[in-house]
Design a protein around this motif. Structure first.
Motif, PDB file in Angstrom:
ATOM      1  N   LEU A  57     -25.648-127.952 -46.913  1.00  0.00           N
ATOM      2  CA  LEU A  57     -26.797-127.910 -46.006  1.00  0.00           C
ATOM      3  C   LEU A  57     -26.497-128.635 -44.709  1.00  0.00           C
ATOM      4  O   LEU A  57     -26.895-128.180 -43.623  1.00  0.00           O
ATOM      5  N   PHE A  58     -25.792-129.763 -44.802  1.00  0.00           N
ATOM      6  CA  PHE A  58     -25.416-130.497 -43.594  1.00  0.00           C
ATOM      7  C   PHE A  58     -24.558-129.635 -42.671  1.00  0.00           C
ATOM      8  O   PHE A  58     -24.786-129.586 -41.457  1.00  0.00           O
ATOM      9  N   LEU A  59     -23.575-128.938 -43.238  1.00  0.00           N
ATOM     10  CA  LEU A  59     -22.692-128.109 -42.424  1.00  0.00           C
ATOM     11  C   LEU A  59     -23.449-126.949 -41.785  1.00  0.00           C
ATOM     12  O   LEU A  59     -23.168-126.574 -40.631  1.00  0.00           O
ATOM     13  N   VAL A  60     -24.396-126.379 -42.513  1.00  0.00           N
ATOM     14  CA  VAL A  60     -25.147-125.251 -41.973  1.00  0.00           C
ATOM     15  C   VAL A  60     -26.106-125.703 -40.874  1.00  0.00           C
ATOM     16  O   VAL A  60     -26.253-125.030 -39.836  1.00  0.00           O
ATOM     17  N   LEU A  61     -26.749-126.840 -41.073  1.00  0.00           N
ATOM     18  CA  LEU A  61     -27.760-127.298 -40.122  1.00  0.00           C
ATOM     19  C   LEU A  61     -27.157-127.977 -38.901  1.00  0.00           C
ATOM     20  O   LEU A  61     -27.787-128.003 -37.841  1.00  0.00           O
ATOM     21  N   ARG A  62     -25.954-128.526 -39.021  1.00  0.00           N
ATOM     22  CA  ARG A  62     -25.371-129.266 -37.906  1.00  0.00           C
ATOM     23  C   ARG A  62     -25.295-128.456 -36.622  1.00  0.00           C
ATOM     24  O   ARG A  62     -25.750-128.936 -35.560  1.00  0.00           O
ATOM     25  N   PRO A  63     -24.753-127.209 -36.610  1.00  0.00           N
ATOM     26  CA  PRO A  63     -24.696-126.473 -35.340  1.00  0.00           C
ATOM     27  C   PRO A  63     -26.062-126.116 -34.787  1.00  0.00           C
ATOM     28  O   PRO A  63     -26.205-125.872 -33.586  1.00  0.00           O
ATOM     29  N   ILE A  64     -27.081-126.079 -35.658  1.00  0.00           N
ATOM     30  CA  ILE A  64     -28.414-125.665 -35.222  1.00  0.00           C
ATOM     31  C   ILE A  64     -29.184-126.829 -34.616  1.00  0.00           C
ATOM     32  O   ILE A  64     -29.776-126.701 -33.534  1.00  0.00           O
ATOM     33  N   VAL A  65     -29.175-127.962 -35.289  1.00  0.00           N
ATOM     34  CA  VAL A  65     -29.978-129.104 -34.840  1.00  0.00           C
ATOM     35  C   VAL A  65     -29.188-130.087 -33.995  1.00  0.00           C
ATOM     36  O   VAL A  65     -29.771-130.879 -33.258  1.00  0.00           O
ATOM     37  N   MET A  66     -27.852-130.054 -34.080  1.00  0.00           N
ATOM     38  CA  MET A  66     -27.013-130.971 -33.310  1.00  0.00           C
ATOM     39  C   MET A  66     -25.866-130.195 -32.657  1.00  0.00           C
ATOM     40  O   MET A  66     -24.709-130.311 -33.079  1.00  0.00           O
ATOM     41  N   PRO A  67     -26.163-129.371 -31.656  1.00  0.00           N
ATOM     42  CA  PRO A  67     -25.091-128.596 -31.026  1.00  0.00           C
ATOM     43  C   PRO A  67     -24.078-129.488 -30.344  1.00  0.00           C
ATOM     44  O   PRO A  67     -24.389-130.591 -29.886  1.00  0.00           O
ATOM     45  N   VAL A  68     -22.830-129.004 -30.297  1.00  0.00           N
ATOM     46  CA  VAL A  68     -21.749-129.762 -29.680  1.00  0.00           C
ATOM     47  C   VAL A  68     -21.961-129.848 -28.177  1.00  0.00           C
ATOM     48  O   VAL A  68     -22.298-128.857 -27.530  1.00  0.00           O
ATOM     49  N   ARG A  69     -21.786-131.035 -27.628  1.00  0.00           N
ATOM     50  CA  ARG A  69     -21.858-131.230 -26.183  1.00  0.00           C
ATOM     51  C   ARG A  69     -20.454-131.202 -25.604  1.00  0.00           C
ATOM     52  O   ARG A  69     -19.539-131.813 -26.148  1.00  0.00           O
ATOM     53  N   GLY A  70     -20.290-130.517 -24.519  1.00  0.00           N
ATOM     54  CA  GLY A  70     -18.980-130.436 -23.892  1.00  0.00           C
ATOM     55  C   GLY A  70     -18.361-129.069 -24.109  1.00  0.00           C
ATOM     56  O   GLY A  70     -19.060-128.079 -24.303  1.00  0.00           O
ATOM     57  N   TYR A  71     -17.046-129.020 -24.088  1.00  0.00           N
ATOM     58  CA  TYR A  71     -16.342-127.750 -24.143  1.00  0.00           C
ATOM     59  C   TYR A  71     -15.235-127.835 -25.186  1.00  0.00           C
ATOM     60  O   TYR A  71     -14.450-128.768 -25.185  1.00  0.00           O
ATOM     61  N   GLY A  72     -15.205-126.856 -26.049  1.00  0.00           N
ATOM     62  CA  GLY A  72     -14.187-126.820 -27.079  1.00  0.00           C
ATOM     63  C   GLY A  72     -13.797-125.413 -27.456  1.00  0.00           C
ATOM     64  O   GLY A  72     -13.425-125.152 -28.589  1.00  0.00           O
ATOM     65  N   GLY A  73     -13.905-124.492 -26.498  1.00  0.00           N
ATOM     66  CA  GLY A  73     -13.616-123.092 -26.779  1.00  0.00           C
ATOM     67  C   GLY A  73     -12.296-122.616 -26.208  1.00  0.00           C
ATOM     68  O   GLY A  73     -12.168-121.438 -25.832  1.00  0.00           O
ATOM     69  N   HIS A  74     -11.304-123.478 -26.159  1.00  0.00           N
ATOM     70  CA  HIS A  74     -10.006-123.097 -25.594  1.00  0.00           C
ATOM     71  C   HIS A  74      -9.444-121.842 -26.244  1.00  0.00           C
ATOM     72  O   HIS A  74      -8.953-120.931 -25.561  1.00  0.00           O
ATOM     73  N   TYR A  75      -9.506-121.791 -27.552  1.00  0.00           N
ATOM     74  CA  TYR A  75      -8.895-120.677 -28.266  1.00  0.00           C
ATOM     75  C   TYR A  75      -9.648-119.369 -28.046  1.00  0.00           C
ATOM     76  O   TYR A  75      -9.076-118.284 -28.202  1.00  0.00           O
ATOM     77  N   LEU A  76     -10.923-119.444 -27.706  1.00  0.00           N
ATOM     78  CA  LEU A  76     -11.648-118.225 -27.379  1.00  0.00           C
ATOM     79  C   LEU A  76     -11.135-117.626 -26.072  1.00  0.00           C
ATOM     80  O   LEU A  76     -10.992-116.404 -25.944  1.00  0.00           O
ATOM     81  N   TYR A  77     -10.854-118.486 -25.092  1.00  0.00           N
ATOM     82  CA  TYR A  77     -10.259-117.987 -23.845  1.00  0.00           C
ATOM     83  C   TYR A  77      -8.873-117.418 -24.106  1.00  0.00           C
ATOM     84  O   TYR A  77      -8.501-116.368 -23.556  1.00  0.00           O
ATOM     85  N   LEU A  78      -8.107-118.087 -24.953  1.00  0.00           N
ATOM     86  CA  LEU A  78      -6.786-117.566 -25.282  1.00  0.00           C
ATOM     87  C   LEU A  78      -6.906-116.232 -25.999  1.00  0.00           C
ATOM     88  O   LEU A  78      -6.138-115.294 -25.715  1.00  0.00           O
ATOM     89  N   ALA A  79      -7.856-116.117 -26.925  1.00  0.00           N
ATOM     90  CA  ALA A  79      -8.061-114.861 -27.633  1.00  0.00           C
ATOM     91  C   ALA A  79      -8.415-113.731 -26.664  1.00  0.00           C
ATOM     92  O   ALA A  79      -7.908-112.600 -26.793  1.00  0.00           O
ATOM     93  N   LYS A  80      -9.259-114.033 -25.695  1.00  0.00           N
ATOM     94  CA  LYS A  80      -9.650-113.014 -24.717  1.00  0.00           C
ATOM     95  C   LYS A  80      -8.456-112.549 -23.904  1.00  0.00           C
ATOM     96  O   LYS A  80      -8.250-111.342 -23.693  1.00  0.00           O
ATOM     97  N   HIS A  81      -7.627-113.493 -23.461  1.00  0.00           N
ATOM     98  CA  HIS A  81      -6.461-113.129 -22.658  1.00  0.00           C
ATOM     99  C   HIS A  81      -5.417-112.410 -23.510  1.00  0.00           C
ATOM    100  O   HIS A  81      -4.779-111.452 -23.035  1.00  0.00           O
ATOM    101  N   LEU A  82      -5.223-112.840 -24.759  1.00  0.00           N
ATOM    102  CA  LEU A  82      -4.264-112.165 -25.630  1.00  0.00           C
ATOM    103  C   LEU A  82      -4.698-110.729 -25.904  1.00  0.00           C
ATOM    104  O   LEU A  82      -3.852-109.823 -25.990  1.00  0.00           O
ATOM    105  N   SER A  83      -5.995-110.513 -26.038  1.00  0.00           N
ATOM    106  CA  SER A  83      -6.485-109.153 -26.280  1.00  0.00           C
ATOM    107  C   SER A  83      -6.257-108.245 -25.082  1.00  0.00           C
ATOM    108  O   SER A  83      -6.268-107.018 -25.208  1.00  0.00           O
ATOM    109  N   GLN A  84      -6.016-108.854 -23.920  1.00  0.00           N
ATOM    110  CA  GLN A  84      -5.730-108.097 -22.702  1.00  0.00           C
ATOM    111  C   GLN A  84      -4.245-108.078 -22.366  1.00  0.00           C
ATOM    112  O   GLN A  84      -3.851-107.655 -21.290  1.00  0.00           O
ATOM    113  N   GLY A  85      -3.427-108.556 -23.311  1.00  0.00           N
ATOM    114  CA  GLY A  85      -1.984-108.571 -23.102  1.00  0.00           C
ATOM    115  C   GLY A  85      -1.516-109.644 -22.154  1.00  0.00           C
ATOM    116  O   GLY A  85      -0.454-109.510 -21.532  1.00  0.00           O
ATOM    117  N   ASP A  86      -2.255-110.739 -22.072  1.00  0.00           N
ATOM    118  CA  ASP A  86      -1.962-111.814 -21.123  1.00  0.00           C
ATOM    119  C   ASP A  86      -1.762-113.116 -21.896  1.00  0.00           C
ATOM    120  O   ASP A  86      -2.586-113.478 -22.743  1.00  0.00           O
TER     121      ASP A  86
END
Length: 244
Positions: A57-86
């Motif tokens: 329950l703690f793991l499920v509720l944490r992103p909902i009631v205590m969202p992460v502050r800041g930036y931690g999506g580096h791999y999402l940007y990498l995934a987007k560029h890799l999907s474009q052959g970059d």
């Protein structure tokens, strides 16, 4: 309770003081202590279930009631560029730490495999609006729980010990905070755990060296420090060859 469980008698009985008792008296002691052990075991299973449900329950509720502050999506940007052959991450915001600028382009000094694994999730997690990958991390955590359970089984750890060891690893170590935060760096920790556990399961199971090497290589593509686990697998294979 641990003493009662450790004597491995029929019914879980303890014969330490009752071994010198004769006939019906000794049998009665065994039956009584066996019943006590079973009752204690049932209580501990209830405690285990409550703790496990609470952590879930703690793991499920944490992103909902205590969202992460800041930036931690580096791999999402990498995934987007890799999907474009970059191979670059030129669209990565300058506010993001942990990037390298070379010849006018931005690169991540991190293992690329987590970015590859996130490509299928891009339609649901656009990097511009997603600050963490915690939900994907939970999917890998579920897989890790099964792999850890399987590794313990292959190692001969069963009964309550297996359940408590699993709970200790995922709920009593830093793995819990890593899974709960779910930023890029922590997601890499989860993924490297997946492939190291897969390598352990294969080593203790069928022992196909090429598959163990593949899993270890994938772990190294996530975090290069995972390659320091190589001596452990070489040692296990050496033990197996001596037992043959």
């Amino acid at each position: 309770y641990l003493l009662l469980r450790g004597h491995n008698l029929p019914g879980g009985g303890f014969i330490g003081g009752g071994a010198s008792l004769g006939g019906a008296t000794g049998a009665a002691v065994t039956v009584v202590t066996g019943a006590t052990a079973r009752a204690g075991s049932k209580r501990w299973r209830v405690v285990l279930l409550i703790v496990a449900v609470g952590l879930a329950l703690f793991l499920v509720l944490r992103p909902i009631v205590m969202p992460v502050r800041g930036y931690g999506g580096h791999y999402l940007y990498l995934a987007k560029h890799l999907s474009q052959g970059d191979l670059t991450v030129d669209t990565l915001p300058d506010s993001f730490q942990d990037h390298v600028v070379w010849n006018g382009h931005k690169y991540l000094p991190l293992g690329p495999l987590p970015g590859v694994l996130l490509i299928p999730f891009l339609p649901f997690m656009p990097p511009e609006t997603t600050k963490d990958v915690v939900w994907v991390g939970y999917l890998f955590t579920a897989l890790n729980v099964w792999l850890f359970w399987r590794a313990l089984t292959l190692a001969g750890v069963r009964d309550e010990r297996r359940a408590w060891a699993t709970l200790l690893f995922f709920g009593g170590t830093t793995y819990l905070s890593v899974a709960a935060v779910g930023t890029s760096w922590f997601f890499a920790h989860i993924v490297v755990t997946t492939f190291l556990l897969a390598a352990v399961v294969e080593t203790l199971g069928k022992g196909r060296a090429w598959l163990v090497g593949l899993y270890l290589g994938l772990a190294g593509l996530t975090r290069t420090t995972a390659l320091f686990a190589l001596p452990f697998f070489l040692w296990l294979f050496a033990l197996a060859r001596r037992s043959w």
